[in-house]
Design a protein around this motif. Structure first.
Motif, PDB file in Angstrom:
ATOM      1  N   ASN A  44       0.819  -1.226   0.000  1.00  0.00           N
ATOM      2  CA  ASN A  44       0.000   0.000   0.000  1.00  0.00           C
ATOM      3  C   ASN A  44       0.848   1.270   0.000  1.00  0.00           C
ATOM      4  OD1 ASN A  44      -2.363  -1.335  -0.067  1.00  0.00           O
ATOM      5  ND2 ASN A  44      -2.805  -1.178   2.122  1.00  0.00           N
ATOM      6  N   VAL A  45       2.113   1.120   0.377  1.00  0.00           N
ATOM      7  CA  VAL A  45       3.019   2.266   0.398  1.00  0.00           C
ATOM      8  C   VAL A  45       3.140   2.866  -1.012  1.00  0.00           C
ATOM      9  CG1 VAL A  45       5.144   0.913   0.071  1.00  0.00           C
ATOM     10  CG2 VAL A  45       5.235   3.040   1.360  1.00  0.00           C
ATOM     11  N   ALA A  46       2.862   2.046  -2.034  1.00  0.00           N
ATOM     12  CA  ALA A  46       2.949   2.504  -3.424  1.00  0.00           C
ATOM     13  C   ALA A  46       1.987   3.662  -3.703  1.00  0.00           C
ATOM     14  CB  ALA A  46       2.648   1.347  -4.368  1.00  0.00           C
ATOM     15  N   TYR A  47       0.856   3.685  -2.993  1.00  0.00           N
ATOM     16  CA  TYR A  47      -0.111   4.766  -3.208  1.00  0.00           C
ATOM     17  C   TYR A  47       0.462   6.125  -2.822  1.00  0.00           C
ATOM     18  CZ  TYR A  47      -3.616   1.109  -3.691  1.00  0.00           C
ATOM     19  OH  TYR A  47      -4.317   0.023  -4.114  1.00  0.00           O
ATOM     20  N   ASN A  48       1.490   6.111  -1.981  1.00  0.00           N
ATOM     21  CA  ASN A  48       2.071   7.371  -1.515  1.00  0.00           C
ATOM     22  C   ASN A  48       3.194   7.885  -2.412  1.00  0.00           C
ATOM     23  OD1 ASN A  48       0.704   7.903   1.138  1.00  0.00           O
ATOM     24  ND2 ASN A  48       1.376   5.785   1.425  1.00  0.00           N
ATOM     25  N   ILE A  49       3.661   7.026  -3.312  1.00  0.00           N
ATOM     26  CA  ILE A  49       4.791   7.430  -4.151  1.00  0.00           C
ATOM     27  C   ILE A  49       4.394   8.566  -5.103  1.00  0.00           C
ATOM     28  CG2 ILE A  49       6.379   6.629  -5.955  1.00  0.00           C
ATOM     29  CD1 ILE A  49       6.380   3.916  -4.549  1.00  0.00           C
ATOM     30  N   ASN A  50       3.166   8.471  -5.668  1.00  0.00           N
ATOM     31  CA  ASN A  50       2.768   9.485  -6.658  1.00  0.00           C
ATOM     32  C   ASN A  50       2.053  10.693  -6.041  1.00  0.00           C
ATOM     33  OD1 ASN A  50       0.516   8.163  -5.931  1.00  0.00           O
ATOM     34  ND2 ASN A  50      -0.244   7.722  -7.991  1.00  0.00           N
ATOM     35  N   LYS A  51       2.086  10.799  -4.717  1.00  0.00           N
ATOM     36  CA  LYS A  51       1.453  11.955  -4.058  1.00  0.00           C
ATOM     37  C   LYS A  51       2.418  13.150  -4.072  1.00  0.00           C
ATOM     38  CE  LYS A  51      -2.428  10.056  -2.613  1.00  0.00           C
ATOM     39  NZ  LYS A  51      -2.503   9.071  -1.579  1.00  0.00           N
ATOM     40  N   LEU A  62      16.511  11.725  10.022  1.00  0.00           N
ATOM     41  CA  LEU A  62      15.859  12.029   8.740  1.00  0.00           C
ATOM     42  C   LEU A  62      16.651  11.394   7.593  1.00  0.00           C
ATOM     43  CD1 LEU A  62      13.421  13.678   7.728  1.00  0.00           C
ATOM     44  CD2 LEU A  62      14.958  15.590   7.362  1.00  0.00           C
ATOM     45  N   GLY A  63      17.973  11.493   7.692  1.00  0.00           N
ATOM     46  CA  GLY A  63      18.849  10.893   6.674  1.00  0.00           C
ATOM     47  C   GLY A  63      18.652   9.383   6.619  1.00  0.00           C
ATOM     48  N   LEU A  64      18.577   8.751   7.780  1.00  0.00           N
ATOM     49  CA  LEU A  64      18.388   7.291   7.830  1.00  0.00           C
ATOM     50  C   LEU A  64      17.050   6.899   7.190  1.00  0.00           C
ATOM     51  CD1 LEU A  64      19.682   6.462  11.429  1.00  0.00           C
ATOM     52  CD2 LEU A  64      20.680   5.702   9.281  1.00  0.00           C
ATOM     53  N   CYS A  65      15.991   7.666   7.501  1.00  0.00           N
ATOM     54  CA  CYS A  65      14.661   7.381   6.943  1.00  0.00           C
ATOM     55  C   CYS A  65      14.706   7.466   5.421  1.00  0.00           C
ATOM     56  CB  CYS A  65      13.631   8.386   7.457  1.00  0.00           C
ATOM     57  SG  CYS A  65      13.203   8.161   9.169  1.00  0.00           S
ATOM     58  N   LYS A  66      15.321   8.559   4.910  1.00  0.00           N
ATOM     59  CA  LYS A  66      15.370   8.781   3.456  1.00  0.00           C
ATOM     60  C   LYS A  66      16.160   7.666   2.781  1.00  0.00           C
ATOM     61  CE  LYS A  66      14.199  13.474   2.918  1.00  0.00           C
ATOM     62  NZ  LYS A  66      14.151  14.571   2.070  1.00  0.00           N
ATOM     63  N   LEU A  67      17.270   7.278   3.411  1.00  0.00           N
ATOM     64  CA  LEU A  67      18.126   6.230   2.851  1.00  0.00           C
ATOM     65  C   LEU A  67      17.356   4.921   2.708  1.00  0.00           C
ATOM     66  CD1 LEU A  67      21.226   5.854   2.140  1.00  0.00           C
ATOM     67  CD2 LEU A  67      21.384   4.740   4.365  1.00  0.00           C
ATOM     68  N   VAL A  68      16.686   4.498   3.779  1.00  0.00           N
ATOM     69  CA  VAL A  68      15.951   3.219   3.753  1.00  0.00           C
ATOM     70  C   VAL A  68      14.785   3.318   2.768  1.00  0.00           C
ATOM     71  CG1 VAL A  68      14.596   1.589   5.131  1.00  0.00           C
ATOM     72  CG2 VAL A  68      16.567   2.685   6.125  1.00  0.00           C
ATOM     73  N   TYR A  69      14.091   4.466   2.767  1.00  0.00           N
ATOM     74  CA  TYR A  69      12.929   4.620   1.895  1.00  0.00           C
ATOM     75  C   TYR A  69      13.357   4.579   0.423  1.00  0.00           C
ATOM     76  CZ  TYR A  69       8.659   6.556  -0.114  1.00  0.00           C
ATOM     77  OH  TYR A  69       7.526   6.735  -0.860  1.00  0.00           O
ATOM     78  N   MET A  70      14.425   5.323   0.096  1.00  0.00           N
ATOM     79  CA  MET A  70      14.870   5.371  -1.300  1.00  0.00           C
ATOM     80  C   MET A  70      15.340   4.002  -1.779  1.00  0.00           C
ATOM     81  SD  MET A  70      16.633   9.088  -1.246  1.00  0.00           S
ATOM     82  CE  MET A  70      18.015   8.687  -2.256  1.00  0.00           C
ATOM     83  N   LYS A  71      16.050   3.281  -0.910  1.00  0.00           N
ATOM     84  CA  LYS A  71      16.515   1.933  -1.274  1.00  0.00           C
ATOM     85  C   LYS A  71      15.330   0.981  -1.365  1.00  0.00           C
ATOM     86  CE  LYS A  71      21.327   1.474   0.098  1.00  0.00           C
ATOM     87  NZ  LYS A  71      21.840   0.961  -1.152  1.00  0.00           N
ATOM     88  N   GLY A  72      14.370   1.163  -0.461  1.00  0.00           N
ATOM     89  CA  GLY A  72      13.219   0.251  -0.371  1.00  0.00           C
ATOM     90  C   GLY A  72      12.276   0.367  -1.543  1.00  0.00           C
ATOM     91  N   VAL A  73      11.922   1.595  -1.941  1.00  0.00           N
ATOM     92  CA  VAL A  73      10.928   1.752  -3.021  1.00  0.00           C
ATOM     93  C   VAL A  73      11.445   1.221  -4.357  1.00  0.00           C
ATOM     94  CG1 VAL A  73       9.504   3.626  -2.108  1.00  0.00           C
ATOM     95  CG2 VAL A  73      11.594   4.170  -3.337  1.00  0.00           C
ATOM     96  N   LYS A  74      12.773   1.149  -4.499  1.00  0.00           N
ATOM     97  CA  LYS A  74      13.333   0.642  -5.756  1.00  0.00           C
ATOM     98  C   LYS A  74      12.995  -0.829  -5.958  1.00  0.00           C
ATOM     99  CE  LYS A  74      17.157   3.823  -6.308  1.00  0.00           C
ATOM    100  NZ  LYS A  74      18.523   4.062  -5.888  1.00  0.00           N
ATOM    101  N   LYS A  75      12.894  -1.563  -4.844  1.00  0.00           N
ATOM    102  CA  LYS A  75      12.597  -2.997  -5.001  1.00  0.00           C
ATOM    103  C   LYS A  75      11.169  -3.326  -4.569  1.00  0.00           C
ATOM    104  CE  LYS A  75      14.956  -4.110  -0.663  1.00  0.00           C
ATOM    105  NZ  LYS A  75      15.898  -4.955   0.019  1.00  0.00           N
TER     106      LYS A  75
END
Lengths: 263, 264
Positions: free
Chosen positions: A90-97, A244-257
């Motif tokens: 469901n996190v995918a719904y937030n990518i295009n917001k 904040l940096g840690l959150c962005k790092l995990v999120y950016m790596k995570g959404v790719k897969k």
């Protein structure tokens, strides 16, 4: 920034509709503070006794403040919610917001925490005044600095919780990490000040987020010192950036897969 | 009568077994959760080591007795959440009309409901309880007594949760009453009763039965007393009868909410 302000305000207003629920959920906080008043009442035979530089009144006010910071965040449900969104896709719904997912989570939960803080502060200060009949002396300026330190502490706590929730991108269930994180904050920061721990542990806790989340703001409230205020705020700014940096790092790596399972 | 009881026990154990199997689908996650729960429980030791470095007794308890206190607290929490998790969400089941699928089943409704789900990580709490018993010094007699008292305490805890949850039959959304009552047991159970006095202490041996779940069992392990053991077993039986009576009286007032659910 305006969109995040709208998210914050919307959640604040929505939670105001459920104020009775928030009050009912604050009973846990009341119980914690009540128990710790009894514990310190038993440990301190004499009110003038000093243990590691703290008297009974300071110890009780320390717990009242740290428990407000700790209990105003619904950590368990926040981590569970992020975990479920990541696992279900469901996190995918937030990518295009048109907003950042992390920013949305942060301001959404800051809105929830604001009302809780007010309710918990009312309960905590009532209990403290009723039992101790005294409050640490603090001027308006110092009070505002303590308030700023508390807001930054809640922000850091929320960001670390979001980070733990987002770790579900890497491990299937990050809830167990939340159990450990919350206990570390509770035991090493909320219940006992740093001075109570063995000397070898003190520098580790001082440089950990525990100082920024619990110890710093509470110590400022019970014994204000401008030098300490500067150190606390600076360490908090550093930890806001790190988390904040840690959150962005995990999120950016995570959404790719990210795999979205239909729907 | 005996065949009836035997059949009911078989159905109950099967219900528990399938609830646990559902939760253990991913073995890696299950093991990780149990280990993290153990670490989570163990972290509280730090707090007590520090408190005992300041004062040699807290609330009249020695450090070994605090370990036992935590053993009983973690053990009862673990058993109740591992085997009877739904007892703590009974209020939600009643107010949201989730009882329908249990009502059509031929066996005991209450037992079917409370054994319907399992918190598998609570196994970590049960393991931790026995680790603490071993650290505090164990003999075969203590091990048996600890187990009996742990089971009795868990039954009292479940009965208390059922009674509080059943209030929803009469008062509608009263889940916060149940949550507060269950929270009281969890929060107070890990602190010695000697630090409390007056009304809170009186409540612990009456309306909120923490005294019978935790405090008396700790004293019994330290110094066995037959009378206290009989008192605990009597409280266990009385609360069980009360829980069944209150639940079935309330069930007559239950109305469905057309919620579609299946119980497999």
């Amino acid at each position: 920034m305006r969109k995040y302000w709208v998210i914050y305000k919307a959640n604040l207003m929505s939670n105001l509709q459920y104020i009775t629920n928030i009050v009912a959920n604050s009973i846990g906080y009341f119980m914690h503070v009540f128990i710790f008043i009894q514990v310190w009442n038993y440990v301190y035979n004499d009110t003038s006794n000093l243990i590691h530089g703290y008297n009974k009144s300071q110890m009780i006010w320390y717990v009242i403040i740290t428990e407000i910071i700790c209990c105003c965040v619904a950590g368990r449900s926040l981590v569970r919610e992020i975990c479920n969104e990541v696992r279900s896709g469901n996190v995918a719904y937030n990518i295009n917001k048109p907003y950042s997912y992390i920013g949305y989570l942060l301001f959404n939960n800051l809105g929830k925490s604001t009302i809780r803080v007010v309710v918990l502060a009312f309960i905590g200060f009532s209990l403290g005044l009723l039992y101790l009949q005294t409050i640490p002396e603090i001027t308006i300026i110092k009070g505002l600095i303590v308030l700023l330190a508390c807001i930054l502490a809640i922000t850091i706590n929320l960001l670390f919780l979001i980070f733990i929730g987002l770790l579900a991108f890497i491990m299937e269930d990050s809830n167990p990490l939340y159990w450990l994180y919350s206990k570390m904050i509770l035991i090493l920061g909320t219940l006992l000040p740093i001075e109570f721990f063995p000397e070898f542990l003190q520098p580790i806790i001082t440089f950990s987020p525990i100082y920024a989340i619990s110890y710093g703001p509470a110590k400022l409230f019970i014994e204000f010192d401008y030098n300490m205020a500067i150190i606390t705020i600076l360490s908090q700014i550093a930890y806001v950036l790190i988390s904040l940096g840690l959150c962005k790092l995990v999120y950016m790596k995570g959404v790719k897969k990210l795999n979205v399972n239909g729907g | 009568m005996l065949t009836e009881v035997k059949n009911q026990l078989k159905i109950t154990s099967l219900s528990i077994k399938y609830a646990i199997m559902r939760e253990m689908l991913n073995k890696g996650t299950f093991i990780m959760k149990v280990i993290f729960m153990l670490l989570n429980d163990a972290s509280f030791i730090v707090q007590w080591i520090i408190l005992y470095s300041i004062k040699s007794d807290i609330g009249g308890y020695t450090f070994e007795q605090i370990l036992l206190l935590w053993g009983f607290a973690a053990g009862t929490f673990g058993i109740t959440r591992f085997l009877f998790k739904n007892a703590f969400s009974l209020s939600d089941h009643i107010t949201n009309g989730k009882l329908d699928c249990y009502l059509v089943q031929p066996k005991n409704v209450l037992l079917s409901i409370i054994t319907g789900e399992s918190d598998t990580e609570a196994l970590g709490d049960i393991i931790y309880a026995y680790i603490l018993l071993f650290i505090s010094g164990v003999t075969l007699g203590k091990l048996l007594l600890f187990t009996v008292l742990l089971i009795a305490g868990s039954i009292i805890t479940i009965n208390f949760a059922i009674i509080l949850g059943s209030l929803s039959f009469w008062f509608g959304r009263s889940d916060y009453i149940a949550d507060t009552g269950n929270g009281l047991i969890t929060n107070f159970a890990t602190y010695p009763d000697g630090i409390f006095s007056g009304i809170p202490k009186a409540l612990m041996y009456s309306l909120v039965p923490i005294g019978f779940i935790i405090y008396i069992p700790v004293k019994l392990i330290s110094e066995f007393n037959l009378l206290y053991t009989i008192v605990i077993l009597t409280v266990t039986i009385i609360t069980t009868i009360l829980a069944f009576i209150i639940f079935y009286k309330g069930l007559k007032k239950y109305s469905s909410s057309n919620l579609m659910m299946s119980k497999i």
